[in-house]
Design a protein around this motif. Structure first.
Motif, PDB file in Angstrom:
ATOM      1  N   ALA A  93       0.852  -1.195   0.000  1.00 48.45           N
ATOM      2  CA  ALA A  93       0.000   0.000   0.000  1.00 48.45           C
ATOM      3  C   ALA A  93       0.889   1.246   0.000  1.00 48.45           C
ATOM      4  N   PHE A  94       1.850   1.259   0.927  1.00 47.04           N
ATOM      5  CA  PHE A  94       2.787   2.387   0.993  1.00 47.04           C
ATOM      6  C   PHE A  94       4.227   1.916   0.867  1.00 47.04           C
ATOM      7  N   ILE A  95       4.974   2.594   0.005  1.00 47.24           N
ATOM      8  CA  ILE A  95       6.425   2.467   0.037  1.00 47.24           C
ATOM      9  C   ILE A  95       6.892   3.696   0.787  1.00 47.24           C
ATOM     10  N   TRP A  96       7.616   3.485   1.855  1.00 49.37           N
ATOM     11  CA  TRP A  96       8.137   4.642   2.582  1.00 49.37           C
ATOM     12  C   TRP A  96       9.611   4.816   2.226  1.00 49.37           C
ATOM     13  N   GLU A  97       9.974   6.024   1.810  1.00 49.25           N
ATOM     14  CA  GLU A  97      11.369   6.354   1.505  1.00 49.25           C
ATOM     15  C   GLU A  97      11.796   7.411   2.523  1.00 49.25           C
ATOM     16  N   GLY A  98      12.760   7.043   3.351  1.00 51.92           N
ATOM     17  CA  GLY A  98      13.176   7.932   4.433  1.00 51.92           C
ATOM     18  C   GLY A  98      14.012   9.107   3.952  1.00 51.92           C
ATOM     19  N   TRP A 340      15.207  11.737  -8.758  1.00 48.07           N
ATOM     20  CA  TRP A 340      15.316  10.832  -9.907  1.00 48.07           C
ATOM     21  C   TRP A 340      15.842   9.465  -9.466  1.00 48.07           C
ATOM     22  N   GLU A 341      16.700   9.492  -8.434  1.00 47.35           N
ATOM     23  CA  GLU A 341      17.205   8.227  -7.892  1.00 47.35           C
ATOM     24  C   GLU A 341      16.092   7.439  -7.207  1.00 47.35           C
ATOM     25  N   VAL A 342      15.221   8.154  -6.511  1.00 44.35           N
ATOM     26  CA  VAL A 342      14.101   7.471  -5.845  1.00 44.35           C
ATOM     27  C   VAL A 342      13.177   6.847  -6.906  1.00 44.35           C
ATOM     28  N   ILE A 343      12.977   7.557  -7.995  1.00 47.23           N
ATOM     29  CA  ILE A 343      12.135   7.025  -9.076  1.00 47.23           C
ATOM     30  C   ILE A 343      12.724   5.711  -9.600  1.00 47.23           C
ATOM     31  N   VAL A 348       9.061   4.018 -10.005  1.00 49.53           N
ATOM     32  CA  VAL A 348       7.884   4.887 -10.030  1.00 49.53           C
ATOM     33  C   VAL A 348       7.388   5.095 -11.467  1.00 49.53           C
ATOM     34  N   SER A 349       6.080   4.925 -11.691  1.00 52.16           N
ATOM     35  CA  SER A 349       5.523   5.149 -13.034  1.00 52.16           C
ATOM     36  C   SER A 349       4.893   6.523 -13.174  1.00 52.16           C
TER      37      SER A 349
END
Ligand code: ATP
Ligand code: MG
Length: 646
Positions: A93-98, A340-343, A348-349
């Motif tokens: 449901a959630f991806i958490w990126e710290g 952009w790195e997180v994408i 990420v779409s």
């Protein structure tokens, strides 16, 4: 303004949920038969008791009342979580990126169910009941979303206050809605720096003794002071509660949340949204505007402290069973490539952000973007301000490699969800235009006298009928609600925004009505002049306001922030005046240009033009409410360097 047109890519037209024929058909139906249209759309939710009434709305002077699906009952958390468990319990449901790129987590729908039930039970144990207000003052960690959903599960009304706000702002918002319970964390973490949330909360509560229970989530493990009998650690309280919490049966018109507007035009208003109509509307706009397809990763960078975070980080995506990314950090930490790195990291779409973030990232050049892959991206979105065509083109060309359509979404805290935006499989794009209305939305453009203008025109934007996601009142002050939104133009909702409609029926938001200036009898949106300035290679950001001018009525005063490494000079000043003159015409050329190292912004990143206007008007004795400024120090510098030549 740029009039370049980007047609719908062929593959998009073929596979998107809504193509041009579907748009026209559904839009027509939504206007001709709103009752029938929304009765059908309401079925996207699971109701406990189905509604028989769909729409009951009056915009009549002094009698404004807005109700949707009023005799239906449901629970929002069930619609966002429980009903997905059978088919997608193990889906994330959630991806958490710290904040730190090493910190991340994935929360499945099943885990979310457990966590929300637990938080709900902790609230209940604290005596929180249906209808009570709970203030949430949290960093962007999963517990912030659990807290929102837990309130919805037990029928409490949440008021999320952005974690960047000061103790004073927090105290004002707690008092305004009369919260008795506060959920916070020991500290937040942003760009490696600690934000003392609990200490701020303590300072706020010293001023508003209303709050009898404070639930503290441990984020950094910092030592914080705990007040006996009032404060409790969440990780301790949660040990004593069950994993299951039966959902409260709520009426569609029971309040869901209160959220204060960003304050860029004045004292923030406590915008009240209710349950059924809001969820129908955000789930539908999420699905169609972002063309969300199963299993895609959606990332909206907004903080849950803003309406964008409510509607498109939490409620819209979850109602559709989507995977939503929750980002704790900031776009330029630890480097300008972070976004952009997180994408790439999470595949990420769909990426949805604000022009202010894009302009900041654009300032760093193309290299930090180009060194990442971004292969997973297929759609980009923008919200919060008019996006200048320069930033739009960069977003399209560099970030999206000419492959991803951009949905420029116009809406407000008050509207609950997106009102004007392209459908990526149906709408040809024009950089800088939010394009066309969503289903059920009836924008009209009026002149100062309230005369409705037809065809291509420019004036003030109003909405002549309701949509299910519309705010219902200003909390505790229905009179202010009617005066603010329904008294300027009778029988219509006034948005406060200026707008232009072109020959193709596309809408171009020109900025706040207050930001529309009249130079020698020529009406012009300040956004247009700003876009032109920002298109100059040496300019990073610009804000334009009017000031009293003895000959022209209003003169154009431009605040300009230069690209890193560029120096202000008289030559550059002249060059910029010529630039705008050539780009838009002599009427738009700035009378005064002030070079400013930075501009005053709200915590959500919007330029506070009303403050710039006061400075330009030489009235900085009365700057008004500056409590929502992110860096009040900026103002002193602006005053010190004000341009005086008239
Ligand atoms: P306040 O009402 O307290 O002054 P605010 O209007 O900044 O605060 P929000 O509700 O967050 O608070 O912002 C809504 C406003 O943002 C809109 O009225 C509009 O001026 C602007 N806006 C949002 N999205 C867009 C967009 N895509 N294009 C142009 N303007 C936009
Ligand atoms: Mg507003």
């Amino acid at each position: 303004m740029s009039e370049k047109v980007y047609p719908v890519p062929q593959d998009w037209a073929a596979r998107a949920l809504i193509d041009e024929a579907a748009y026209r058909d559904m839009y027509d139906r939504s206007i001709k038969d709103p009752e029938g249209f929304w009765a059908e759309q309401g079925k996207r939710l699971d109701w406990i008791k189905p509604y028989t009434k769909v729409k009951n709305v009056s915009f009549a002077p002094g009698k404004v009342s807005i109700k949707w699906f009023e005799d239906g009952t449901l629970n929002l958390s069930v619609n966002c979580i429980d009903r997905h468990l059978a088919t997608r319990g193990d889906q994330v449901a959630f991806i958490w990126e710290g904040d730190d790129p090493k910190d991340d987590a994935k929360i499945t729908y099943r885990q979310l169910h457990t966590e929300v039930c637990r938080m709900a039970n902790v609230l209940k144990a604290q005596g929180v009941k249906k209808g009570d207000r709970v203030t949430i003052y949290m960093p962007m960690i999963p517990e912030a979303t659990y807290a929102m959903l837990a309130c919805a599960r037990i029928g409490a009304v949440h008021s999320v206050v952005f974690g960047g706000f000061s103790p004073d702002s927090l105290a004002g918002r707690i008092e305004d809605c009369g919260s008795t319970c506060l959920i916070t964390a020991d500290e937040g973490l942003r760009a490696g720096k600690k934000v003392p949330l609990k200490a701020n909360a303590d300072a706020a509560l010293a001023k508003s003794p209303l709050v009898t229970s404070v639930i503290v989530v441990k984020r950094t493990g910092a030592a914080v002071s705990m007040t006996e009998g009032r404060d409790l650690w969440y990780h301790e309280a949660v040990k004593n509660v069950s994993d299951n919490c039966p959902p409260e049966e709520m009426s569609a018109e029971d309040p869901l949340f209160i959220l204060y507007t960003s304050g860029s035009t004045g004292k923030p208003k406590g915008v009240l949204h209710t349950t059924g109509g809001y969820l129908v509307y955000v789930s539908m706009t999420f699905q169609y505007v972002f063309d969300y397809q199963d299993a895609e990763i959606f990332w909206c960078t907004a903080d849950v402290g803003w309406v964008t975070g409510h509607s498109y980080v939490v409620y819209g995506p979850l109602a559709c069973g989507a995977t939503s990314l929750l980002f704790e950090g900031v776009p330029n930490y630890p480097s300008v490539s972070r976004v952009w790195e997180v994408i790439d990291k999470h595949g990420v779409s769909i990426f949805y952000t604000a022009p202010t973030a894009l302009r900041a990232l654009m300032q760093a050049g193309d290299e930090p973007v180009k060194k990442t892959s971004r292969k997973s991206l297929r759609l980009l979105g923008s919200v919060g301000e008019p996006i200048n065509p320069e930033a739009w083109e960069w977003y399209h060309r560099v970030v999206g490699e000419d492959r991803c359509p951009i949905v420029d979404t116009w809406w407000q805290t008050e509207t609950g969800g997106i009102l004007i935006a392209p459908f990526p499989g149906a709408t040809a794009l024009k950089p800088g235009s939010a394009t066309r209305p969503f289903f059920g939305v009836q924008p009209k453009i009026v002149d100062a006298e309230g005369e409705v203008l037809e065809g291509a025109c420019e004036g003030n934007l109003i909405l002549t009928d309701s949509w299910p996601g519309q705010m219902r009142t200003v909390y505790g002050d229905h009179q202010r609600f009617m005066e603010t939104y329904f008294s300027t133009y009778p029988n219509a909702y006034f948005t406060g925004d200026g707008c232009r409609r072109d020959d193709d029926g596309y809408y171009w938001i020109t900025g706040r009505v207050d930001d529309v200036i009249n130079v020698s009898g020529h009406r012009m949106g300040t956004a247009e002049v700003e876009s032109s300035l920002v298109a100059h290679s040496k300019v990073s950001e610009a804000a334009v306001v009017g000031y009293p001018h003895s000959i022209k009525g209003q003169g154009i005063y431009a605040y300009v922030t230069l690209m890193a490494g560029e120096e202000p000079s008289e030559e550059l000043r002249k060059e910029l005046v010529q630039w705008v003159r050539k780009d838009i015409g002599p009427i738009a050329s700035p009378d005064l240009i002030q070079f400013a190292p930075s501009l005053p912004k709200t915590r959500s990143g919007k330029i506070m033009r009303r403050i710039l206007r006061k400075i330009a008007e030489d009235e900085y004795g009365s700057l008004g409410d500056t409590s929502t400024l992110s860096d009040p120090g900026v103002v002193d510098d602006l005053i010190a360097n004000r341009q005086n030549k008239r």
